[in-house]
Scaffold this motif. Structure first.
Motif, PDB file in Angstrom:
ATOM      1  N   GLN A  60     -18.913  38.990  94.713  1.00 16.16           N
ATOM      2  CA  GLN A  60     -19.464  38.675  95.940  1.00 16.16           C
ATOM      3  C   GLN A  60     -19.500  39.888  96.745  1.00 16.16           C
ATOM      4  O   GLN A  60     -20.427  40.307  97.631  1.00 16.16           O
ATOM      5  CB  GLN A  60     -18.655  37.633  96.725  1.00 16.16           C
ATOM      6  CG  GLN A  60     -19.323  37.053  97.923  1.00 16.16           C
ATOM      7  CD  GLN A  60     -18.825  37.568  99.140  1.00 16.16           C
ATOM      8  OE1 GLN A  60     -17.795  37.835  99.283  1.00 16.16           O
ATOM      9  NE2 GLN A  60     -19.789  38.184  99.868  1.00 16.16           N
TER      10      GLN A  60
ATOM     11  N   ILE B 205     -23.370  38.083  93.653  1.00 17.65           N
ATOM     12  CA  ILE B 205     -23.456  36.542  94.234  1.00 17.65           C
ATOM     13  C   ILE B 205     -23.043  36.384  95.681  1.00 17.65           C
ATOM     14  O   ILE B 205     -22.836  37.215  96.565  1.00 17.65           O
ATOM     15  CB  ILE B 205     -22.327  35.740  93.604  1.00 17.65           C
ATOM     16  CG1 ILE B 205     -21.097  36.357  93.915  1.00 17.65           C
ATOM     17  CG2 ILE B 205     -22.615  35.747  91.824  1.00 17.65           C
ATOM     18  CD1 ILE B 205     -19.901  35.082  93.153  1.00 17.65           C
ATOM     19  N   SER B 206     -23.341  35.185  96.289  1.00 20.73           N
ATOM     20  CA  SER B 206     -23.170  34.913  97.439  1.00 20.73           C
ATOM     21  C   SER B 206     -22.121  34.040  97.759  1.00 20.73           C
ATOM     22  O   SER B 206     -21.213  33.733  96.862  1.00 20.73           O
ATOM     23  CB  SER B 206     -24.350  33.885  98.095  1.00 20.73           C
ATOM     24  OG  SER B 206     -24.529  32.630  97.322  1.00 20.73           O
TER      25      SER B 206
ATOM     26  N   ASN C 290     -21.603  31.327  99.252  1.00 20.85           N
ATOM     27  CA  ASN C 290     -22.310  30.203  99.364  1.00 20.85           C
ATOM     28  C   ASN C 290     -21.798  29.912  97.586  1.00 20.85           C
ATOM     29  O   ASN C 290     -21.200  28.828  97.201  1.00 20.85           O
ATOM     30  CB  ASN C 290     -23.532  30.050  99.383  1.00 20.85           C
ATOM     31  CG  ASN C 290     -24.020  28.623 100.014  1.00 20.85           C
ATOM     32  OD1 ASN C 290     -22.997  27.784 100.228  1.00 20.85           O
ATOM     33  ND2 ASN C 290     -25.180  28.271 100.101  1.00 20.85           N
ATOM     34  N   LEU C 291     -22.344  30.655  96.659  1.00 17.86           N
ATOM     35  CA  LEU C 291     -21.939  30.260  95.440  1.00 17.86           C
ATOM     36  C   LEU C 291     -20.682  30.253  94.873  1.00 17.86           C
ATOM     37  O   LEU C 291     -20.119  29.433  94.067  1.00 17.86           O
ATOM     38  CB  LEU C 291     -22.691  31.419  94.399  1.00 17.86           C
ATOM     39  CG  LEU C 291     -22.877  31.013  93.104  1.00 17.86           C
ATOM     40  CD1 LEU C 291     -23.934  30.104  92.862  1.00 17.86           C
ATOM     41  CD2 LEU C 291     -23.087  32.184  92.080  1.00 17.86           C
TER      42      LEU C 291
ATOM     43  N   GLY D 146     -21.774  26.015  90.247  1.00 17.30           N
ATOM     44  CA  GLY D 146     -22.383  27.266  90.425  1.00 17.30           C
ATOM     45  C   GLY D 146     -22.170  28.293  89.189  1.00 17.30           C
ATOM     46  O   GLY D 146     -21.368  28.161  88.552  1.00 17.30           O
TER      47      GLY D 146
ATOM     48  N   MET E 224     -28.370  33.814  90.208  1.00 19.29           N
ATOM     49  CA  MET E 224     -27.505  32.836  90.741  1.00 19.29           C
ATOM     50  C   MET E 224     -28.215  31.241  90.305  1.00 19.29           C
ATOM     51  O   MET E 224     -29.385  31.009  90.707  1.00 19.29           O
ATOM     52  CB  MET E 224     -27.270  32.776  92.126  1.00 19.29           C
ATOM     53  CG  MET E 224     -26.522  33.904  92.477  1.00 19.29           C
ATOM     54  SD  MET E 224     -25.764  33.867  94.428  1.00 19.29           S
ATOM     55  CE  MET E 224     -27.145  34.577  95.043  1.00 19.29           C
TER      56      MET E 224
ATOM     57  N   GLU F  78     -27.076  27.567  93.668  1.00 20.70           N
ATOM     58  CA  GLU F  78     -26.696  28.058  94.987  1.00 20.70           C
ATOM     59  C   GLU F  78     -27.524  26.925  96.134  1.00 20.70           C
ATOM     60  O   GLU F  78     -27.618  26.049  95.578  1.00 20.70           O
ATOM     61  CB  GLU F  78     -27.216  29.505  94.959  1.00 20.70           C
ATOM     62  CG  GLU F  78     -26.161  30.474  96.083  1.00 20.70           C
ATOM     63  CD  GLU F  78     -26.808  30.686  97.459  1.00 20.70           C
ATOM     64  OE1 GLU F  78     -27.713  29.930  97.683  1.00 20.70           O
ATOM     65  OE2 GLU F  78     -26.269  31.403  98.141  1.00 20.70           O
ATOM     66  N   GLU F  79     -28.067  27.411  97.006  1.00 25.39           N
ATOM     67  CA  GLU F  79     -28.861  26.732  97.959  1.00 25.39           C
ATOM     68  C   GLU F  79     -29.897  26.031  97.232  1.00 25.39           C
ATOM     69  O   GLU F  79     -30.088  25.035  97.403  1.00 25.39           O
ATOM     70  CB  GLU F  79     -29.228  27.605  99.148  1.00 25.39           C
ATOM     71  CG  GLU F  79     -29.905  26.677 100.330  1.00 25.39           C
ATOM     72  CD  GLU F  79     -30.130  27.510 101.368  1.00 25.39           C
ATOM     73  OE1 GLU F  79     -29.330  28.128 102.033  1.00 25.39           O
ATOM     74  OE2 GLU F  79     -31.572  27.676 102.075  1.00 25.39           O
TER      75      GLU F  79
END
Lengths: 335, 335
Positions: B67, B72-73, B75-76, B83, B96, B99-100
């Motif tokens: 991250q 990666i985010s 969020n993930l 994820g 990813m 994720e969203e």
């Protein structure tokens, strides 16, 4: 015995004396002032290797350097009419003429040396008492222009380096405690009660109704007690806050060896941290007296004199200080 | 041509893609999520050297390092249910999964390389479009969970190093100007509009109604214009405030090479100053990419991983950072 070398920086004895056959310096005609200078110098010249500097003839920068070295006062600096200073060749003894009183005799020594300083100054004082008409009252003692200097006319002071008590926030209590015992404690650099560079001066508040020996004994024993408290505070800080102390010391060293512009005030703060680092064994320099000398050398006028220029702008001064301090410290550090 | 190397740090293309035969990741059952991971990995494995990491199996510290490297985010990171990230062996491409959106494809490159990054990512994207049922509407374009990602699903961004515009206080105007032109500019490190280390990200605010080529051309030309303004600002500062700039840069270097404890935030600020010093030729290091690597290496998780410990307390982390940064910079400096 307590090792005081990293705590008591210097000792100073000052004696105020007035001449009974002249008006106080504030009202003194120039001609009469110059006669006094001559007669004082005559006495001193007969007992040792002394040099006379009149405020009238002394270049302003040289006078300011003397003031930064505490050889003369700010008050004397302004008296370009009839002020003068007579210095011993090693500059440990200075006699200001026509300051607040006709004579202000001073002796400076390194470490805790009030007795030795008094001994040295006493010889000079005896000669002056013999050679001049010094105002003395059998009941009151020496008479001077300010009531606080009547009696012994003596101020004994020591300069103490107190980072441990400052950082542990105990220094306020120490100050109040000794104030209650009739002593004066104040920060040497910085305004008001601030003490930039952790430097404090302890001196007697009273000159009347006590003997010189009483004053010296009291300041000496107080300095030793404060020094002992300081050592305990340092040890406690090292045990409880070693990382933070190292961080503080090394950052200050980093600033002093890298800044490109540095003010006198910031220098003083950082130098205090580095001096603490040396005292705690965190930083080693190849010269034990270097940091104390540097603290005086980096003062504005002394620095300007060192630069070889007649005057420096504020910016030039800050740049020259940064350069001088950085070079001096880098060259002296033992890794 | 303008030398952008000391201004444009990196370029990034991100494509959002959703699968038409699955619910959005937020509502996705674990089992179905894992099936998606498998099918995405199958496609990528057939076109290049990719490695799969599921958030479920990836040790927390490794995930945090990814991250910090922006692979990666955040969020993930939290989606330990379904994820995953699939990385190319050189880590320039990361995909990813869940994720969203089902797919977030990214390509990172150094310097101003949006077109090259898009080319590289496009090959991967083509393979994914062929191998999976990607949601696409002939009128709207790619469909995604958030309306801002409908259309091209693309976000192109460049990371800019803007000390000149920041110190001359012109950066606010620059930001407003490009915001009015439909771009988003924000500080990369630090909260809100603060930009610790002078790092700013410029990206497109819209994904719909524009082509990929439009977006890339707009960001590229804007980055070049901002870079030109930055060079002018730097030159002006050097002419008008050379001493202050040197002081700022050297003090930061002094802090980074001497502090015993340093937070990530303070490190970032100082590293920005040193990076500026390098860009202005005030500091020379024996490795041109060192400071940019250091900025990422000194982030909390990356640093912890480097220490070889499983975890560091906040204090240990700050001490280790200070030690690592000091050693790295001292060793690299050319006097």
């Amino acid at each position: 015995m307590t090792d005081l070398s990293t705590i008591v920086v210097s000792s100073r004895i000052r004696l105020a004396r007035s001449l009974s056959d002249h008006v106080f310096p504030e009202l003194l005609p120039r001609k009469e002032g110059n006669q006094i200078i001559k007669s004082v110098y005559k006495v001193l010249d007969s007992v040792g290797d002394f040099k006379l500097y009149t405020m009238q003839d002394l270049p302003a920068l040289d006078a300011e350097v003397m003031q930064e070295k505490h050889l003369i006062s700010k008050n004397l600096l302004k008296n370009t009419d009839s002020g003068a200073v007579i210095l011993s060749s090693d500059e440990t003894i200075s006699v200001m003429v026509n300051e607040e009183d006709h004579l202000r005799e001073q002796c400076f020594m390194k470490g805790l040396s009030l007795e030795k300083a008094y001994e040295a100054l006493n010889k000079i004082d005896d000669a002056l008492l013999m050679g001049l008409n010094i105002a003395f009252d059998p009941t009151l003692g020496f008479l001077n222009s300010c009531i606080t200097n009547v009696g012994t006319g003596m101020r004994a002071s020591v300069m103490l380096f107190l980072p441990g008590l400052t950082l542990s926030k105990e220094v306020g209590n120490v100050i109040r405690n000794y104030q209650n015992q009739g002593l004066a404690i104040r920060g040497v650099f910085g305004e008001g009660s601030d003490a930039e560079g952790y430097m404090f001066q302890v001196s007697n508040a009273r000159s009347l109704g006590v003997t010189e020996q009483d004053i010296i004994a009291k300041i000496t024993s107080s300095a030793i007690k404060i020094a002992e408290a300081e050592l305990v505070a340092r040890q406690k800080l090292l045990v409880e806050n070693e990382d933070e102390l190292k961080d503080r010391v090394f950052r200050a060293y980093g600033t002093l060896t890298n800044a490109y512009i540095i003010s006198s005030e910031e220098f003083m703060k950082c130098a205090g941290e580095v001096k603490m680092g040396i005292a705690l064994g965190l930083i080693r320099l190849n010269d034990n007296t270097l940091i104390d000398r540097l603290i005086f050398d980096a003062l504005p006028s002394t620095l300007t004199q060192m630069s070889g220029e007649e005057a420096l702008t504020e910016k030039e001064e800050k740049k020259y200080r940064a350069q001088f301090v950085s070079k001096t410290l880098r060259n002296a550090r033992i890794k």
